[in-house]
Design a protein around this motif. Structure first.
Motif, PDB file in Angstrom:
ATOM      1  N   ALA A   1       4.579   8.288  22.054  1.00  0.00           N
ATOM      2  CA  ALA A   1       5.305   8.684  23.262  1.00  0.00           C
ATOM      3  C   ALA A   1       5.605  10.176  23.268  1.00  0.00           C
ATOM      4  CB  ALA A   1       6.601   7.885  23.376  1.00  0.00           C
ATOM      5  N   LEU A   2       5.607  10.795  22.086  1.00  0.00           N
ATOM      6  CA  LEU A   2       5.823  12.238  21.980  1.00  0.00           C
ATOM      7  C   LEU A   2       4.536  13.029  22.199  1.00  0.00           C
ATOM      8  CD1 LEU A   2       8.160  12.292  18.835  1.00  0.00           C
ATOM      9  CD2 LEU A   2       8.831  12.566  21.238  1.00  0.00           C
ATOM     10  N   GLY A   3       3.446  12.294  22.463  1.00  0.00           N
ATOM     11  CA  GLY A   3       2.170  12.956  22.705  1.00  0.00           C
ATOM     12  C   GLY A   3       1.367  13.222  21.447  1.00  0.00           C
ATOM     13  N   GLU A   4       1.720  12.575  20.348  1.00  0.00           N
ATOM     14  CA  GLU A   4       1.002  12.803  19.096  1.00  0.00           C
ATOM     15  C   GLU A   4      -0.263  11.956  19.029  1.00  0.00           C
ATOM     16  OE1 GLU A   4       3.535  12.259  15.743  1.00  0.00           O
ATOM     17  OE2 GLU A   4       4.863  13.924  16.269  1.00  0.00           O
ATOM     18  N   ARG A   5      -1.212  12.438  18.261  1.00  0.00           N
ATOM     19  CA  ARG A   5      -2.409  11.651  17.938  1.00  0.00           C
ATOM     20  C   ARG A   5      -2.106  10.864  16.666  1.00  0.00           C
ATOM     21  NH1 ARG A   5      -4.574  16.898  18.797  1.00  0.00           N
ATOM     22  NH2 ARG A   5      -5.840  17.091  20.713  1.00  0.00           N
ATOM     23  N   VAL A   6      -2.261   9.554  16.739  1.00  0.00           N
ATOM     24  CA  VAL A   6      -2.005   8.697  15.582  1.00  0.00           C
ATOM     25  C   VAL A   6      -3.309   8.012  15.182  1.00  0.00           C
ATOM     26  CG1 VAL A   6      -0.712   6.741  14.668  1.00  0.00           C
ATOM     27  CG2 VAL A   6       0.369   8.297  16.312  1.00  0.00           C
ATOM     28  N   ALA A   7      -3.655   8.113  13.891  1.00  0.00           N
ATOM     29  CA  ALA A   7      -4.832   7.426  13.362  1.00  0.00           C
ATOM     30  C   ALA A   7      -4.366   6.280  12.480  1.00  0.00           C
ATOM     31  CB  ALA A   7      -5.702   8.386  12.554  1.00  0.00           C
ATOM     32  N   TYR A   8      -4.992   5.116  12.648  1.00  0.00           N
ATOM     33  CA  TYR A   8      -4.678   3.986  11.757  1.00  0.00           C
ATOM     34  C   TYR A   8      -5.866   3.716  10.839  1.00  0.00           C
ATOM     35  CZ  TYR A   8      -3.517  -0.304   9.578  1.00  0.00           C
ATOM     36  OH  TYR A   8      -3.264  -1.238   8.607  1.00  0.00           O
ATOM     37  N   LEU A   9      -5.580   3.590   9.524  1.00  0.00           N
ATOM     38  CA  LEU A   9      -6.600   3.311   8.521  1.00  0.00           C
ATOM     39  C   LEU A   9      -6.161   2.105   7.694  1.00  0.00           C
ATOM     40  CD1 LEU A   9      -6.152   6.591   8.741  1.00  0.00           C
ATOM     41  CD2 LEU A   9      -7.734   6.649   6.831  1.00  0.00           C
ATOM     42  N   SER A  10      -7.048   1.136   7.510  1.00  0.00           N
ATOM     43  CA  SER A  10      -6.804   0.118   6.489  1.00  0.00           C
ATOM     44  C   SER A  10      -7.400   0.629   5.181  1.00  0.00           C
ATOM     45  CB  SER A  10      -7.395  -1.234   6.900  1.00  0.00           C
ATOM     46  OG  SER A  10      -8.766  -1.131   7.165  1.00  0.00           O
ATOM     47  N   ASP A  11      -7.263  -0.142   4.109  1.00  0.00           N
ATOM     48  CA  ASP A  11      -7.697   0.360   2.802  1.00  0.00           C
ATOM     49  C   ASP A  11      -9.193   0.634   2.743  1.00  0.00           C
ATOM     50  OD1 ASP A  11      -5.141   0.297   1.913  1.00  0.00           O
ATOM     51  OD2 ASP A  11      -5.356  -1.467   0.648  1.00  0.00           O
ATOM     52  N   ALA A  12      -9.982  -0.182   3.404  1.00  0.00           N
ATOM     53  CA  ALA A  12     -11.436   0.003   3.383  1.00  0.00           C
ATOM     54  C   ALA A  12     -12.047  -0.781   4.529  1.00  0.00           C
ATOM     55  CB  ALA A  12     -12.028  -0.467   2.049  1.00  0.00           C
ATOM     56  N   GLY A  13     -13.018  -0.175   5.199  1.00  0.00           N
ATOM     57  CA  GLY A  13     -13.695  -0.861   6.289  1.00  0.00           C
ATOM     58  C   GLY A  13     -13.018  -0.636   7.630  1.00  0.00           C
ATOM     59  N   THR A  14     -13.278  -1.541   8.552  1.00  0.00           N
ATOM     60  CA  THR A  14     -12.784  -1.410   9.920  1.00  0.00           C
ATOM     61  C   THR A  14     -11.478  -2.170  10.085  1.00  0.00           C
ATOM     62  OG1 THR A  14     -15.063  -1.233  10.716  1.00  0.00           O
ATOM     63  CG2 THR A  14     -13.365  -1.759  12.348  1.00  0.00           C
ATOM     64  N   PRO A  15     -10.404  -1.515  10.511  1.00  0.00           N
ATOM     65  CA  PRO A  15      -9.111  -2.202  10.677  1.00  0.00           C
ATOM     66  C   PRO A  15      -9.186  -3.325  11.699  1.00  0.00           C
ATOM     67  CG  PRO A  15      -8.832   0.189  10.715  1.00  0.00           C
ATOM     68  CD  PRO A  15     -10.314  -0.069  10.783  1.00  0.00           C
ATOM     69  N   ALA A  16      -8.208  -4.245  11.581  1.00  0.00           N
ATOM     70  CA  ALA A  16      -7.972  -5.307  12.567  1.00  0.00           C
ATOM     71  C   ALA A  16      -9.048  -6.383  12.577  1.00  0.00           C
ATOM     72  CB  ALA A  16      -7.800  -4.730  13.976  1.00  0.00           C
ATOM     73  N   ILE A  17      -9.929  -6.404  11.561  1.00  0.00           N
ATOM     74  CA  ILE A  17     -10.898  -7.498  11.463  1.00  0.00           C
ATOM     75  C   ILE A  17     -10.388  -8.508  10.438  1.00  0.00           C
ATOM     76  CG2 ILE A  17     -13.258  -8.131  10.851  1.00  0.00           C
ATOM     77  CD1 ILE A  17     -14.179  -5.493  12.012  1.00  0.00           C
ATOM     78  N   SER A  18     -10.391  -8.134   9.167  1.00  0.00           N
ATOM     79  CA  SER A  18      -9.737  -8.958   8.152  1.00  0.00           C
ATOM     80  C   SER A  18      -8.487  -8.263   7.641  1.00  0.00           C
ATOM     81  CB  SER A  18     -10.704  -9.225   6.996  1.00  0.00           C
ATOM     82  OG  SER A  18     -10.127 -10.089   6.046  1.00  0.00           O
ATOM     83  N   ASP A  19      -8.353  -6.977   7.971  1.00  0.00           N
ATOM     84  CA  ASP A  19      -7.217  -6.170   7.546  1.00  0.00           C
ATOM     85  C   ASP A  19      -6.185  -6.070   8.673  1.00  0.00           C
ATOM     86  OD1 ASP A  19      -8.528  -5.702   5.164  1.00  0.00           O
ATOM     87  OD2 ASP A  19      -9.471  -3.857   5.888  1.00  0.00           O
TER      88      ASP A  19
END
Length: 310
Positions: free
Chosen positions: A97-115
């Motif tokens: 909401a402050l206009g920041e760029r946020v990156a999400y990383l899981s430990d390895a691979g593509t997030p939100a599949i098994s992570d």
């Protein structure tokens, strides 16, 4: 950082730097599953630009970024994992909401599949935030690409991603019964300390082809395709094979199985050691759609084949 990754950072700026990276957006970033060279140039550029890095494990992600010659201040890291995803997502939304760029990383691979990551993305979407995928490494697609799992022309196409099996005995047995009844290609994930149990369970699938993909993209990577009944022998052939993460591809059911076990047989072989005969038949009928009377006769025959208990 090696000279090669310094060159990669320069290449990332040159190849991806001119692209648009909107502020107030959530970037879902795929990271290598073992081989650091599998990072994408666009991922490197976003990691350089990100105001906040939300990570499944901040320590792991800090090591990853330092390998590429990147570093962030303490206030630019946020732990977001399966145990705090709902609460941490609110912090991410505040930063967005402050206009920041946020990156999400899981430990390895593509997030939100098994992570983790799916709840975060859902919260961001509900808040009207743009979510931008940065595709890359995935054990799911890597294992499928080398499995050679081809479905018969008249059989259901596509694949099913199951991920990790339950650890509780009853839930695991039910999951296996469903997998045995699923005719499509199915992808599982498993930790090394449970592979002994898994290959024992696979034996009930008989001649059905299975691809075992171990330590994908790493130095000791192994990929083997063999009948399900032979998986235990393959695992026991070398102590090294009991180390490292696994992706397992169950190939599609063969068309015109003929002498091959039916789906009902495969389900019954998994259920009979754990359940009373009547309950095993009821569950097998529900999962496969086969007639209860025929399944009951097959269950009696399988009990006779296995001999007396003990």
């Amino acid at each position: 950082m090696s000279v090669s990754y310094l060159t990669a950072l320069v290449a990332a700026r040159e190849a991806a730097g001119a692209q648009d990276y909107p502020q107030g957006a959530l970037y879902v970033v795929a990271t290598p599953i073992g081989n650091l060279a599998d990072i994408t140039l666009r991922a490197l550029q976003v990691l350089q630009l990100a105001d906040l890095l939300a990570c499944e494990d901040t320590r792991h992600s800090q090591q990853l970024l330092r390998a590429y010659g990147l570093d962030k201040r303490a206030g630019q890291w946020l732990a977001l994992h399966q145990h705090n995803e709902a609460e941490a997502a609110q912090t991410v939304l505040q930063r967005l909401a402050l206009g920041e760029r946020v990156a999400y990383l899981s430990d390895a691979g593509t997030p939100a599949i098994s992570d983790p990551g799916a709840r975060l993305v859902a919260a961001a979407q509900a808040a009207g935030v743009r979510c931008i995928p940065l595709p890359g490494a995935s054990s799911l697609t890597a294992s499928l690409s080398v499995a050679g799992a081809v479905a018969p022309a008249d059989a259901p196409q596509g694949f099913v991603f199951h991920g990790f099996l339950p650890t509780r005995a009853g839930e695991r047995q039910s999951a296996w019964a469903q997998l045995a009844a699923e005719p499509r290609t199915t992808v599982l994930l498993e930790a090394p300390h449970r592979m002994g149990e898994l290959v024992h369970e696979l034996a009930a699938l008989g001649e059905r082809r299975v691809t075992l993909a171990r330590e994908l993209t790493k130095q000791f990577e192994e990929v083997a395709t063999l009948p399900a009944r032979d998986c235990a022998a393959w695992l026991q052939h070398s102590a090294q094979r009991s180390r490292g993460e696994f992706a397992i591809v169950l190939h599609p059911q063969a068309a015109g199985a003929g002498s091959q076990p039916s789906r009902g047989d495969e389900v019954l072989r998994l259920l009979l050691p754990e359940l009373a005969l009547k309950r095993a038949v009821q569950l097998a009928a529900t999962l496969t759609g086969e007639g209860r009377n025929a399944l009951y006769e097959r269950a009696l025959a399988l009990r006779r084949e296995s001999g007396p208990p003990g």
